[in-house]
Write a protein that holds these residues in place. Structure first.
Motif, PDB file in Angstrom:
ATOM      1  N   ASN A 138       0.799  -1.232   0.000  1.00  0.00           N
ATOM      2  CA  ASN A 138       0.000   0.000   0.000  1.00  0.00           C
ATOM      3  C   ASN A 138       0.827   1.276   0.000  1.00  0.00           C
ATOM      4  OD1 ASN A 138      -2.445  -1.443   0.049  1.00  0.00           O
ATOM      5  ND2 ASN A 138      -2.305  -1.704   2.258  1.00  0.00           N
ATOM      6  N   TYR A 152      -6.122  -0.146  -1.678  1.00  0.00           N
ATOM      7  CA  TYR A 152      -6.996   0.987  -1.393  1.00  0.00           C
ATOM      8  C   TYR A 152      -7.381   1.797  -2.630  1.00  0.00           C
ATOM      9  CZ  TYR A 152      -6.546   0.712   3.734  1.00  0.00           C
ATOM     10  OH  TYR A 152      -6.624   0.334   5.051  1.00  0.00           O
ATOM     11  N   SER A 253      -6.469  -3.149   5.588  1.00  0.00           N
ATOM     12  CA  SER A 253      -6.464  -2.858   4.157  1.00  0.00           C
ATOM     13  C   SER A 253      -6.956  -4.071   3.373  1.00  0.00           C
ATOM     14  CB  SER A 253      -5.067  -2.451   3.699  1.00  0.00           C
ATOM     15  OG  SER A 253      -4.153  -3.534   3.768  1.00  0.00           O
ATOM     16  N   CYS A 310     -11.538   0.756   9.680  1.00  0.00           N
ATOM     17  CA  CYS A 310     -11.544   0.991   8.241  1.00  0.00           C
ATOM     18  C   CYS A 310     -13.001   1.078   7.795  1.00  0.00           C
ATOM     19  CB  CYS A 310     -10.794  -0.104   7.484  1.00  0.00           C
ATOM     20  SG  CYS A 310     -11.395  -1.790   7.788  1.00  0.00           S
TER      21      CYS A 310
END
Length: 443
Positions: A138, A152, A253, A310
């Motif tokens: 990421n 993402y 994530s 998240c």
């Protein structure tokens, strides 16, 4: 450290020594039971057997609300992400940039890292491994860089074949099941509320704020909380705590990406977000996952503040959840354990929450205890980790054991003012880094 030898030695010692009730264990168990049972009695709850006590979320005095259980001022303004303490640092803020450089530089070798218990090669390697998805895949998304990193990014295709649910309730049930299956410890549905969406976001290319433009018009937000390691946080503020945080940044994530992919496969728009795009804590409160705390982060009935959040923005029609209270903010008024333990004095010790702000980074217009994030960042710079002492010492931060649940249950009762006393008496949050590290590797 020879872990296999150490573990063998410990097992042999356990076999050869008869089990005895130590004074500390006796106090923890008997007093924990006493406080918990008294708390249950005060609530009018019936314990169905010890240790087969009802789960904390079922036994707790949880109240649902139609509106946010936190007072919001009439002139509330949407948050500018450029005011975030990390974004200020990237932009060269004279107060925060040197602190962040010292913190981050301890992991890149630009600044010397402290040595000592909890900072050995094993802990360093665990920290690197736990954060490898966040760092390698990421590209260090965690400060909140929208649509950055493989997991993402926002431009994944949506299935043109739309799946029709019979009702929003059934859609929510399916999404929650998928989220839990994909790694969420807790999941709730919040309505899309523009108040919590950043007005501007920080652009790494220009180092300035740009308008926050979402690729579609969301209607709901799937909010997920992931539990961090209890054992790891006992090592705060050193590398085990950092590894525990990094591990969940990596995991969230993956979870957010999977859930957004699930929704897109059903024919609806969905984008995965971590700390980017919108304020996570008010969304989590709105989704019924917990309450705002003195620390300024989410406090859940199940895990206390030991979670990371998240979320997935979507236009899938969903049934929303209601915000809850379970006495957390009332408990925070009298406890102050996190504030007393904070090395930098970043956490307010005022009894009542207010609309006061502490720095330019404070999200104003919300009645709360304002965290001084500049002081907090100074602690990060000092220890080279994101500290976590406040989470470690919180009385709601307990492992999943029945006597811990009983003590937490007591925080929901009129006896709550004395619960910090018992928490201190039991020694919770006071284990040394050295002992926590030994326990972590040898248990």
């Amino acid at each position: 450290m020879d872990l296999s030898n150490e573990n063998t030695k410990n097992l042999e010692e356990k076999k050869s020594i008869p089990k005895k009730l130590s004074r500390r264990f006796f106090l923890k168990t008997s007093l924990g039971m006493g406080v918990g049972v008294a708390g249950a009695a005060l609530l009018g709850n019936q314990l169905t057997g010890v240790p087969g006590v009802d789960r904390i979320a079922e036994a707790a005095d949880i109240v649902q609300h139609n509106d946010m259980p936190v007072e919001i001022s009439a002139d509330y303004k949407r948050y500018d992400q450029c005011k975030n303490v990390i974004m200020r640092s990237y932009a060269g803020d004279p107060v925060t940039a040197p602190l962040f450089a010292r913190y981050f530089g301890q992991h890149t070798g630009e600044f010397p890292s402290k040595e000592g218990p909890g900072r050995g090669r094993l802990e360093d390697a665990l920290m690197a491994g736990a954060g490898s998805i966040e760092g390698d895949i990421n590209g260090y998304h965690s400060p909140g860089f929208a649509s950055q990193g493989l997991l993402y990014k926002w431009d994944y295709p949506v299935n043109p074949d739309v799946y029709k649910f019979d009702s929003p309730e059934l859609a929510s049930k399916a999404v929650k099941k998928a989220a839990e299956f994909c790694g969420a410890s807790l999941v709730g549905i919040a309505p899309y509320d523009e108040r919590w969406v950043f007005e501007t976001v920080f652009d790494m290319k220009t180092m300035k704020g740009v308008p926050n433009v979402l690729p579609f018009k969301p209607t709901n937000v799937v909010v997920m909380a992931l539990e961090m390691s209890y054992e790891g946080f006992q090592g705060a503020p050193d590398f085990l705590e950092m590894a525990s945080t990094a591990n969940i940044y990596s995991n969230m994530s993956v979870t957010a990406h999977k859930v957004s992919a699930f929704i897109r496969r059903l024919g609806y728009h969905a984008i995965a977000c971590g700390n980017d795009t919108a304020l996570s804590v008010p969304l989590a409160v709105q989704a019924g996952l917990g309450e705002l705390s003195r620390i300024g982060i989410l406090l859940t009935p199940e895990f206390g503040p030991r979670v990371r959040i998240c979320k997935v923005f979507t236009d899938l029609p969903l049934a929303i959840d209601k915000p809850i209270t379970f006495g957390a903010m009332e408990f925070c008024k009298n406890c102050r354990k996190c504030a007393d333990a904070c090395p930098s004095g970043a956490i307010s010790k005022e009894k009542e929450p207010s609309f006061d702000v502490s720095t330019v980074s404070t999200n104003g217009g919300v009645k709360k205890w304002a965290m001084d994030c500049e002081k907090c960042l100074s602690q990060w710079a000092e220890v080279g980790t994101d500290c976590g002492i406040c989470i470690k010492v919180c009385p709601y931060n307990k492992s999943d054991e029945w006597h811990h649940d009983l003590v937490r249950l007591g925080t929901r009762t009129p006896a709550r003012p004395v619960l910090r006393f018992f928490d201190d008496l039991f020694g919770y949050g006071k284990i040394s880094v050295e002992d926590a590290t030994k326990d972590f590797w040898n248990k």
